[in-house]
Design a protein around this motif. Structure first.
Motif, PDB file in Angstrom:
ATOM      1  N   GLU A   1     -50.597  82.499 -34.072  1.00 50.44           N
ATOM      2  CA  GLU A   1     -51.576  83.729 -33.788  1.00 50.44           C
ATOM      3  C   GLU A   1     -52.637  83.831 -35.176  1.00 50.44           C
ATOM      4  OE1 GLU A   1     -48.614  86.555 -33.466  1.00 50.44           O
ATOM      5  OE2 GLU A   1     -48.719  86.563 -31.165  1.00 50.44           O
ATOM      6  N   ASN A   2     -52.162  83.701 -36.312  1.00 48.16           N
ATOM      7  CA  ASN A   2     -53.287  83.554 -37.462  1.00 48.16           C
ATOM      8  C   ASN A   2     -54.147  82.613 -37.309  1.00 48.16           C
ATOM      9  OD1 ASN A   2     -51.358  85.529 -38.711  1.00 48.16           O
ATOM     10  ND2 ASN A   2     -50.572  84.103 -40.204  1.00 48.16           N
TER      11      ASN A   2
ATOM     12  N   ARG B   1     -43.804  80.730 -27.863  1.00 52.20           N
ATOM     13  CA  ARG B   1     -43.278  81.821 -27.080  1.00 52.20           C
ATOM     14  C   ARG B   1     -42.420  81.530 -26.023  1.00 52.20           C
ATOM     15  NH1 ARG B   1     -44.334  85.891 -30.303  1.00 52.20           N
ATOM     16  NH2 ARG B   1     -46.391  86.453 -30.935  1.00 52.20           N
TER      17      ARG B   1
ATOM     18  N   ARG C   1     -46.114  83.366 -35.229  1.00 51.04           N
ATOM     19  CA  ARG C   1     -47.010  84.196 -36.259  1.00 51.04           C
ATOM     20  C   ARG C   1     -48.142  83.107 -36.828  1.00 51.04           C
ATOM     21  NH1 ARG C   1     -42.042  86.950 -37.612  1.00 51.04           N
ATOM     22  NH2 ARG C   1     -41.728  85.391 -39.082  1.00 51.04           N
ATOM     23  N   TRP C   2     -47.936  81.896 -37.197  1.00 51.59           N
ATOM     24  CA  TRP C   2     -48.946  81.252 -37.686  1.00 51.59           C
ATOM     25  C   TRP C   2     -49.918  80.681 -36.592  1.00 51.59           C
ATOM     26  CZ3 TRP C   2     -50.927  81.329 -42.423  1.00 51.59           C
ATOM     27  CH2 TRP C   2     -49.822  81.724 -43.223  1.00 51.59           C
TER      28      TRP C   2
ATOM     29  N   GLU D   1     -41.619  82.336 -36.731  1.00 49.45           N
ATOM     30  CA  GLU D   1     -42.544  82.027 -37.839  1.00 49.45           C
ATOM     31  C   GLU D   1     -43.699  81.167 -36.938  1.00 49.45           C
ATOM     32  OE1 GLU D   1     -39.212  81.595 -37.772  1.00 49.45           O
ATOM     33  OE2 GLU D   1     -38.279  82.369 -39.878  1.00 49.45           O
TER      34      GLU D   1
END
Length: 908
Positions: free
Chosen positions: A851-852, A871, A848-849, A845
């Motif tokens: 990357e956002n 990662r 993902r954030w 999670e």
């Protein structure tokens, strides 16, 4: 680094690239930076060879900006006719620059089609000149904010690492421009610090120096002459009488003038939009204050009308519809912003009717209001308006936001003009970022002074009940000119028991004032231990502050950490004292400093607001009031305030043993100032909010009962702290509170909630605390402030950061999520939400954030570091290495570089 080379070459390089030239950095001379070319000589053109014709456009851009400043530099000394003529020429220069900027933006867009190496070299050359042009003054740089913003937006489309680095560099330059703006905003009294990480290095130049430089290049008379304007000599009595007669006749016509409004009534008007970025922000501010306005729109910004007379609406038409839906009026401001006083026949007719046609296509509810560009009208134009059923609207208060680059100066000009006129139509433009910054300053003061805001009701400008400004809005502009402080801490008493934490308390308060709230370090006067004698303390007030020549809009904050005492007088009344380091307990009346002396000092200081915070316990000073309402806060700017907050009452011992070497009272004060005392969420902490937060919290965990109130003679003003906006991107290096501090904050928060619930009873929004006589008083807690979605998002993020530091991860997660609901493109909150997931070991999670975050703002180096960590925890080695390497490329001098290199070594 050189700063004083003309900025014109900066934009010229953009034009060079668009024209097909290859721009080199000096260090790249002789190298082929374009892999698509086989011959370096054929793919390059030295900067020195750029033709004068290519430089001409950017040169005019800077020259026009400078001419505007020269035209209006002495506006206060100009006659009304001279001012009107200068304004008309200045607006012509300004609108010519708007066209130039659009051309430059188009050339920047064309640059996107050029080979990568050529594009990168052009970006580098462009920014290098903006950052270090030899003859460029700081004030010149303010003229190019929009150029940088446009370039930043275009670069953001690219996702290559070089483009991301350029985006980061532009962001740093824009931040430096904010600092330059603040330099002039503070009337040039503070000298810039150096920012090693920034490319633009602010200099130590005064506005007067800049103006003198410009006057050496241009004169007002020549500028106006070049534009065909010569101001006549002062007219004879007969001519003046004729002018007055004509003005009187004009006022009887259907034309609307600001001086025809009722007393203390204003109309807000905004010209030249709609703008794709700024109009919506202006509307959000107006909604927040619940005030009406009229937007005079330029037709070509809404759409176009073809040769067959068929209209076609553009993207900005949605902005116009949104304005109408929100209750604002739309007016006609011509199709192309031409000087209509020199137009006749079909060209004049089309300028007016085509925009009216477009406005009707937006919505038939458009108003019949028309504003002539520059206020320049002729008889034919007025007759045409009459035949079309349109009414001309003039203004009598010009913000000059089209010319003035400093928001506070714009606000001061408007407020001064309104004060003089006592009514009027105010001219703003919704195409400038600076107008957005100035508008709240104007609205706060006008509302505080009791002005009404008129809106268009279909027939005339009237004040309706629905248009009454919101009295529940409690945001207060501090409006302080200078911030002073006296900070005293005493541990090593000679004849009183020694204290452990007072000096540490004083140091922490000083650091908070300087580092968090922007007090100048030379205006924070400190005494500790042996320095804090009675004579030295009194000298600080009577000599240093007196010699500092305090001004009526200054504030003074006084903090004392040490012993306090109470003596019962023969009258039976208690009198409180603070105890200097050299005081003798047996000579209290002569050695200590009575509260009555502090009261006299407070009244004698020539400052708007004074707040005493005393980490000592005593009684003996009658207070006159201790609460406030939103209406009261509205008038804060014009009311003197003298307030005091003490740690406890008579015969109570100060509770040491707080976290980080502080007393419990000072620790709670520091937490309050970190943002916890912003009880209504308006970004401001008033003295009343401090008391409402601190008193029940301290009482819940100690035997102290803090007291608060206003000193006799106070006019009801509130000392205000303006909270800085939190901009920290969370990472592994973000500090968090130690366990004992978190435990104490939990006790304070829980105890405060219980105290408030118990003491409020049936009173609802009130808190019961003590005054300095030990009597109970009720303080009204402020209602939650209205705010724009941008402000609500920032507040939620700030709250999340505070919760993160207290390791309340689930609550912090909720706060950052709330911020993103208000603003889905809020990169700061996206990163911070990701890091809260990371701390909870939810690495997928978190990734993902992160990357956002990078999709929102690809130049945020810290997000690459965080992504690399996430990662790595997920075992995605190659993705982690890529993220770490991107961080190193973007931030080669960051303190985290050794850590990242170590992580890369581990990943192999």
């Amino acid at each position: 680094m050189n700063y004083r080379r003309p900025l014109i070459a900066a934009i010229a390089l953009s034009l060079v690239a668009a024209a097909g030239f290859l721009v080199y950095k000096k260090s790249d001379a002789g190298k082929n930076t374009d892999p698509s070319s086989g011959n370096p000589a054929e793919s390059s053109a030295p900067i020195a060879a750029v033709s004068a014709e290519i430089l001409n456009g950017p040169e005019q851009l800077l020259a026009a900006y400078r001419k505007i400043i020269v035209l209006l530099a002495d506006e206060k000394n100009l006659s009304s006719k001279e001012k009107a003529a200068a304004n008309q020429v200045g607006q012509s220069l300004f609108h010519e620059n708007l066209a130039r900027l659009e051309k430059i933006n188009e050339q920047q867009r064309q640059l996107q089609t050029q080979p990568v190496a050529q594009r990168e070299a052009s970006y580098d050359a462009l920014l290098a000149y903006i950052e270090s042009g030899k003859d460029l003054y700081d004030a010149d740089r303010l003229a190019f904010r929009e150029v940088l913003l446009s370039l930043q937006k275009q670069v953001a489309v690219e996702q290559t690492l070089p483009a991301i680095k350029v985006h980061k560099r532009i962001s740093e330059d824009l931040t430096a421009l904010d600092d330059i703006e603040k330099q002039y905003d503070q009337e040039l009294k503070d000298i810039f610090s150096r920012f090693d990480s920034r490319a633009i290095q602010p200099k130590r130049e005064r506005w007067d120096d800049y103006l003198a430089h410009l006057r050496g290049i241009y004169t007002r008379e020549q500028i106006m002459k070049d534009y065909g304007v010569i101001v006549p000599y002062v007219p004879t009595a007969e001519v003046a009488a004729q002018d007055a007669k004509e003005n009187k006749e004009a006022s009887k016509s259907s034309e609307i003038f600001g001086n025809g409004l009722p007393p203390k009534t204003v109309v807000l008007s905004f010209d030249d939009g709609p703008h794709p970025r700024y109009t919506a922000e202006i509307a959000a501010i107006l909604k927040q204050y619940n005030v009406p306005a009229v937007f005079f729109e330029v037709g070509k910004n809404i759409g176009n009308v073809n040769a067959q007379g068929k209209e076609s609406l553009g993207n900005n038409a949605k902005i116009s519809r949104d304005l109408l839906a929100a209750g604002y009026a739309l007016g006609n401001h011509s199709y192309s912003h031409a000087l209509l006083s020199k137009q006749t026949g079909n060209s004049l007719h089309d300028e007016i009717t085509q925009t009216d046609q477009l406005l009707k296509a937006v919505d038939a509810k458009r108003s019949p209001l028309f504003r002539f560009p520059y206020g320049a009208r002729n008889k034919e134009g007025m007759e045409l308006l009459s035949s079309l059923g349109l009414r001309s609207v003039m203004w009598n208060i010009d913000s000059l936001d089209w010319a003035d680059p400093v928001p506070s100066s714009i606000a001061d000009r408007v407020l001064s003009s309104v004060s003089k006129e006592q009514r009027g139509i105010i001219l703003f433009h919704d195409i400038h970022e600076r107008s957005i910054k100035a508008l709240p300053l104007v609205l706060d003061k006008l509302i505080a002074d009791g002005y009404s805001f008129a809106g268009w009701d279909g027939k005339e400008f009237t004040v309706s009940k629905d248009n009454k400004p919101s009295t529940e809005k409690t945001s207060v502009s501090t409006g302080y000119q200078n911030s002073w402080a006296v900070v005293i801490g005493i541990n090593d008493y000679a004849k009183w028991p020694k204290l452990q934490y007072a000096v540490q308390d004083a140091k922490a308060i000083r650091d908070t004032l300087v580092n968090r709230f922007g007090f100048s370090s030379d205006k924070v006067l400190t005494l500790s231990n042996g320095e804090a004698t009675r004579n030295n303390i009194m000298a600080l007030f009577h000599d240093k502050l007196a010699h500092a020549q305090l001004k009526k809009d200054d504030r003074v904050f006084v903090f004392f950490a040490g012993h306090g005492a109470t003596r019962k007088l023969s009258s039976g009344r208690n009198l409180g004292y603070i105890i200097p380091v050299d005081s003798d307990p047996d000579q209290l009346a002569s050695d200590a400093i009575p509260m009555t002396d502090l009261q006299n000092i407070a009244e004698s200081l020539n400052a708007k607001h004074v707040l005493f915070v005393m980490d000592a316990c005593y009684s003996g000073l009658g207070l006159t009031r201790g609460g406030g309402s939103s209406n009261f806060l509205r008038e804060n700017a014009k009311r003197m305030g003298r307030q005091m907050l003490t740690a406890g009452g008579a015969d109570q011992m100060v509770a040491d043993g707080g976290p980080n070497g502080h007393s419990i009272f000072t620790w709670t004060l520091l937490q309050a100032l970190s943002g916890k005392a912003d009880l209504n969420g308006d970004g401001m902490i008033t003295a009343t909010e401090l008391a409402a937060y601190i008193a029940p919290a301290v009482s819940s965990v100690s035997q102290q009962t803090p007291a608060f109130g206003s000193l006799p003679g106070s006019e009801g003003g509130e000392f205000v702290f303006e909270l800085p906006t939190e901009t920290e991107f969370l990472s592994a290096q973000t500090s968090q509170l130690p366990a004992d501090a978190i435990a104490m904050n939990t006790k304070l928060d829980n105890g405060r909630k219980a105290e408030v619930a118990e003491n409020s009873g049936s009173s609802g929004g009130t808190i019961t605390i003590k005054n300095l006589q030990g009597e109970e008083q009720k303080i009204a807690t402020p209602k939650q402030a209205d705010a724009s979605t941008r402000q609500l998002a920032q507040r939620a993020n700030d709250k999340g950061l505070q919760l993160y530091k207290e390791k309340q991860y689930q609550e912090a997660e909720k706060a950052f999520t709330e911020a993103l609901k208000y603003r889905p493109d809020f990169g700061l909150a996206a990163n911070n939400l990701g890091f809260v997931y990371y701390k909870q070991e939810k690495y997928a999670e978190a990734a993902r954030w992160f990357e956002n975050t990078l999709q929102i703002d690809a130049s945020r180096a810290i997000a690459y570091l965080n992504l690399g960590d996430a990662r790595a925890h997920l075992g995605e080695t190659e993705k982690a290495k890529k993220a770490y390497n991107s961080f190193l490329e973007l931030a080669p001098n960051n303190p985290n570089v050794p850590y990242v290199r170590e992580q890369l070594k581990k990943l192999g």
